[in-house]
Design a protein around this motif. Structure first.
Motif, PDB file in Angstrom:
ATOM      1  N   SER A 283       0.852  -1.187   0.000  1.00 42.70           N
ATOM      2  CA  SER A 283       0.000   0.000   0.000  1.00 42.70           C
ATOM      3  C   SER A 283       0.890   1.239   0.000  1.00 42.70           C
ATOM      4  CB  SER A 283      -0.861  -0.012   1.268  1.00 42.70           C
ATOM      5  OG  SER A 283      -1.439   1.273   1.467  1.00 42.70           O
ATOM      6  N   LEU A 284       0.473   2.268  -0.725  1.00 39.03           N
ATOM      7  CA  LEU A 284       1.236   3.522  -0.697  1.00 39.03           C
ATOM      8  C   LEU A 284       0.570   4.568   0.202  1.00 39.03           C
ATOM      9  CD1 LEU A 284       2.394   3.822  -4.427  1.00 39.03           C
ATOM     10  CD2 LEU A 284       3.445   2.581  -2.516  1.00 39.03           C
ATOM     11  N   ARG A 285      -0.446   4.162   0.946  1.00 41.06           N
ATOM     12  CA  ARG A 285      -1.068   5.074   1.902  1.00 41.06           C
ATOM     13  C   ARG A 285      -0.017   5.514   2.931  1.00 41.06           C
ATOM     14  NH1 ARG A 285      -5.818   7.250   0.638  1.00 41.06           N
ATOM     15  NH2 ARG A 285      -7.094   5.829  -0.579  1.00 41.06           N
ATOM     16  N   ASN A 286       0.057   6.799   3.217  1.00 41.61           N
ATOM     17  CA  ASN A 286       0.980   7.360   4.226  1.00 41.61           C
ATOM     18  C   ASN A 286       2.445   7.049   3.934  1.00 41.61           C
ATOM     19  OD1 ASN A 286      -1.229   8.289   6.059  1.00 41.61           O
ATOM     20  ND2 ASN A 286      -1.622   6.081   6.115  1.00 41.61           N
ATOM     21  N   ASP A 320      13.774  14.423 -13.748  1.00 44.78           N
ATOM     22  CA  ASP A 320      13.660  14.944 -12.375  1.00 44.78           C
ATOM     23  C   ASP A 320      12.296  15.574 -12.113  1.00 44.78           C
ATOM     24  OD1 ASP A 320      16.164  14.060 -11.926  1.00 44.78           O
ATOM     25  OD2 ASP A 320      17.139  16.026 -11.903  1.00 44.78           O
ATOM     26  N   GLU A 321      11.772  16.286 -13.115  1.00 43.58           N
ATOM     27  CA  GLU A 321      10.480  16.950 -12.939  1.00 43.58           C
ATOM     28  C   GLU A 321       9.355  15.906 -12.804  1.00 43.58           C
ATOM     29  OE1 GLU A 321       9.314  19.631 -12.103  1.00 43.58           O
ATOM     30  OE2 GLU A 321       7.307  19.874 -12.952  1.00 43.58           O
ATOM     31  N   GLU A 322       9.397  14.881 -13.638  1.00 41.98           N
ATOM     32  CA  GLU A 322       8.370  13.831 -13.542  1.00 41.98           C
ATOM     33  C   GLU A 322       8.447  13.110 -12.192  1.00 41.98           C
ATOM     34  OE1 GLU A 322       7.869  12.302 -18.147  1.00 41.98           O
ATOM     35  OE2 GLU A 322       9.736  11.807 -17.115  1.00 41.98           O
ATOM     36  N   THR A 323       9.681  12.819 -11.778  1.00 39.46           N
ATOM     37  CA  THR A 323       9.876  12.171 -10.481  1.00 39.46           C
ATOM     38  C   THR A 323       9.304  13.038  -9.362  1.00 39.46           C
ATOM     39  OG1 THR A 323      11.888  11.160 -11.336  1.00 39.46           O
ATOM     40  CG2 THR A 323      11.610  11.161  -8.948  1.00 39.46           C
ATOM     41  N   ALA A 324       9.605  14.338  -9.420  1.00 37.78           N
ATOM     42  CA  ALA A 324       9.144  15.258  -8.375  1.00 37.78           C
ATOM     43  C   ALA A 324       7.615  15.327  -8.338  1.00 37.78           C
ATOM     44  CB  ALA A 324       9.741  16.646  -8.600  1.00 37.78           C
ATOM     45  N   LEU A 325       6.986  15.288  -9.500  1.00 35.56           N
ATOM     46  CA  LEU A 325       5.516  15.354  -9.540  1.00 35.56           C
ATOM     47  C   LEU A 325       4.904  14.112  -8.903  1.00 35.56           C
ATOM     48  CD1 LEU A 325       4.774  16.807 -13.109  1.00 35.56           C
ATOM     49  CD2 LEU A 325       4.448  17.959 -10.908  1.00 35.56           C
ATOM     50  N   ILE A 326       5.463  12.951  -9.215  1.00 38.71           N
ATOM     51  CA  ILE A 326       4.914  11.727  -8.621  1.00 38.71           C
ATOM     52  C   ILE A 326       5.122  11.736  -7.102  1.00 38.71           C
ATOM     53  CG2 ILE A 326       5.141   9.204  -8.490  1.00 38.71           C
ATOM     54  CD1 ILE A 326       5.551   9.141 -11.483  1.00 38.71           C
ATOM     55  N   VAL A 327       6.271  12.243  -6.653  1.00 37.27           N
ATOM     56  CA  VAL A 327       6.507  12.345  -5.205  1.00 37.27           C
ATOM     57  C   VAL A 327       5.470  13.281  -4.571  1.00 37.27           C
ATOM     58  CG1 VAL A 327       8.117  13.190  -3.447  1.00 37.27           C
ATOM     59  CG2 VAL A 327       8.948  11.701  -5.297  1.00 37.27           C
ATOM     60  N   GLU A 328       5.155  14.376  -5.250  1.00 38.93           N
ATOM     61  CA  GLU A 328       4.117  15.282  -4.727  1.00 38.93           C
ATOM     62  C   GLU A 328       2.791  14.538  -4.561  1.00 38.93           C
ATOM     63  OE1 GLU A 328       4.037  18.481  -3.538  1.00 38.93           O
ATOM     64  OE2 GLU A 328       6.191  18.059  -3.574  1.00 38.93           O
ATOM     65  N   PHE A 329       2.451  13.728  -5.560  1.00 42.00           N
ATOM     66  CA  PHE A 329       1.218  12.948  -5.443  1.00 42.00           C
ATOM     67  C   PHE A 329       1.310  11.982  -4.255  1.00 42.00           C
ATOM     68  CE2 PHE A 329      -0.449   8.634  -6.455  1.00 42.00           C
ATOM     69  CZ  PHE A 329      -1.761   8.884  -6.084  1.00 42.00           C
ATOM     70  N   LEU A 330       2.445  11.291  -4.112  1.00 43.75           N
ATOM     71  CA  LEU A 330       2.569  10.322  -3.017  1.00 43.75           C
ATOM     72  C   LEU A 330       2.373  11.015  -1.661  1.00 43.75           C
ATOM     73  CD1 LEU A 330       5.571   8.125  -4.276  1.00 43.75           C
ATOM     74  CD2 LEU A 330       3.125   7.568  -4.327  1.00 43.75           C
ATOM     75  N   LYS A 331       2.847  12.258  -1.558  1.00 46.39           N
ATOM     76  CA  LYS A 331       2.685  12.988  -0.291  1.00 46.39           C
ATOM     77  C   LYS A 331       1.218  13.323  -0.011  1.00 46.39           C
ATOM     78  CE  LYS A 331       7.293  15.024  -0.126  1.00 46.39           C
ATOM     79  NZ  LYS A 331       8.068  16.244  -0.470  1.00 46.39           N
ATOM     80  N   SER A 332       0.392  13.361  -1.056  1.00 46.77           N
ATOM     81  CA  SER A 332      -1.034  13.659  -0.840  1.00 46.77           C
ATOM     82  C   SER A 332      -1.784  12.462  -0.279  1.00 46.77           C
ATOM     83  CB  SER A 332      -1.681  14.114  -2.154  1.00 46.77           C
ATOM     84  OG  SER A 332      -1.988  12.995  -2.981  1.00 46.77           O
ATOM     85  N   LEU A 333      -1.067  11.341  -0.080  1.00 48.70           N
ATOM     86  CA  LEU A 333      -1.706  10.128   0.456  1.00 48.70           C
ATOM     87  C   LEU A 333      -1.565  10.035   1.973  1.00 48.70           C
ATOM     88  CD1 LEU A 333      -0.495   7.629  -2.309  1.00 48.70           C
ATOM     89  CD2 LEU A 333      -2.803   8.548  -2.022  1.00 48.70           C
TER      90      LEU A 333
END
Ligand code: HEC
Ligand code: HEC
Length: 345
Positions: A283-286, A320-333
């Protein structure tokens, strides 16, 4: 009802629970099924076609059983020398894990695999990295007697709990057969099922709050889908509902420098060679709270994880930009962690 049901009288809870179809409970092994009945309460999704759906917003459970499970989960007396509780390696306020690559058990011993979070674990299809326990009740058998974790025995735990008037009275009030190993595990597992973390920005967005995600988080989610991450990390828990090989597009283990026992994955359970390096998709929650990452704890930042996943699971490079965007999404979990630790000893 939701979380307020915790304060409702027990009889009312049992009536409410009996009207619902239990969402997840198999055979708990406990004698009194009504006491252990558990059901999640769901809010409607404003985006029903998305491959990820919101977490439950509440649950129906026997509040006395949940309280008892909370106390046991935090009780070091369940270990062989009274020094280690479940919560020692699964600290609920800190994300449900221990923040270590290898956990520390009884007498300072180090384990062989990264401890996963207990948060939202009731929503996973099976427990452990290799899925060797089907239920939380089954899972709870392991750590108490594991020589490197709690180093105790269930006989000793039952004797100690039965000798404690507070515990014994609570078990007698709930179960006709009082303190048994199955009933202790039913309490712990029921408590664990309550450890849901609703109200993350992403869940609020799924439930219809358009402004809950930043533009970058939303762009990160679109990329998470377009890149193919969502083929494995999906459903309510953004994972936890399938088994997949780690290293679809390349030999991760050879590149890392060789295989260890913990890397076997499901082959250790099924003895089918096709299951070598196959793991339950986590799970990628939290996930922003639970570094280091992977069963081998080989990645310490979300940026590293996203790159490894893109390379070995999807066979593509992300800039790097794509990676950063996905990390931003992961933080919204990251959701709201429930208050626990009541009656800890
Ligand atoms: C010494 C540290 C330690 C202690 C103490 C400990 N655990 Fe764990 N826990 C782990 C590790 C490491 C794993 C992963 C093991 C594996 O997958 O092979 C794990 C896995 C789990 C999982 C599976 C989560 C998932 O997503 O697969 C649950 C649930 C869990 N533990 C609950 C408990 C409970 C309940 C107790 C107390 C009875 C407990 N743990 C005690 C370290 C610990
Ligand atoms: C083919 C299935 C698959 C795809 C596609 C996939 N993953 Fe994974 N993911 C896994 C598996 C399996 C693991 C567990 C690896 C391990 O540690 O054994 C994992 C682990 C992770 C973890 C670490 C979780 C933790 O708690 O340690 C993160 C974060 C993650 N994936 C994110 C992503 C992202 C972002 C993408 C897209 C770039 C992606 N994954 C694509 C299957 C997949």
């Amino acid at each position: 009802m939701g979380a307020t049901s915790l304060r409702a009288p027990r009889a009312a809870l049992l009536v409410a629970a009996s009207l619902l179809v239990a969402a997840c409970v198999g055979d708990t092994g406990a004698a009194d099924v009504a006491v252990t009945r558990f059901a999640y309460v769901y809010a409607p999704s404003a985006h029903p076609d998305e491959p990820i759906q919101p977490l439950p917003v509440g649950y129906e459970a026997n509040a006395d059983l949940v309280r008892l499970g909370d106390q046991l989960f935090h009780d070091k007396g369940l270990s062989g020398d009274g020094t280690v509780a479940c919560a020692s390696c699964h600290s609920v306020p800190d994300g449900g894990d221990d923040g270590l690559g290898r956990s520390t058990g009884i007498r300072g011993q180090k384990g062989g695999i990264n401890a996963p979070t207990v948060l939202n674990s009731g929503l996973n299809m099976a427990q452990f990295w290799n899925g060797r326990a089907e239920t939380l009740e089954e899972q709870a058998k392991g750590p108490v007697e594991h020589p490197k974790e709690m180093g105790g025995s269930w006989d000793a735990v039952v004797a100690r709990v039965a000798a404690d008037p507070g515990y014994a009275g609570a078990f007698d009030a709930l179960f006709p057969d009082g303190v048994t190993a199955d009933n202790i595990r039913a309490a712990i597992a029921t408590f664990e099922r309550t450890l849901i973390t609703p109200d993350s920005p992403f869940d609020r967005w799924l439930r219809g709050e358009d402004g809950a995600l930043s533009e970058r988080q939303l762009a990160g989610y679109q990329l998470f889908k377009a890149a193919g991450c969502v083929t494995c990390h999906q459903g309510r828990n953004v994972g936890g509902n399938m088994y997949q090989v780690f290293g679809v597009m390349g030999d991760y283990f050879e590149d890392r420098g060789g295989e260890e026992e913990a890397d076997l994955g499901r082959v250790a359970v099924t003895h089918d060679e096709g299951d070598r390096h196959v793991f339950r998709v986590p799970s990628l929650r939290n996930v922003a709270l639970t570094a280091p990452y992977f069963h081998d704890a080989s990645a310490s930042s979300l940026e590293d994880v996203v790159r490894v996943m893109a390379t070995y699971q999807l066979g593509r490079m992300l800039d790097d930009e794509e990676t950063a965007l996905i990390v931003e999404f992961l933080k919204s979990l990251t959701g709201t962690i429930p208050a626990t630790g009541g009656g800890a000893r």
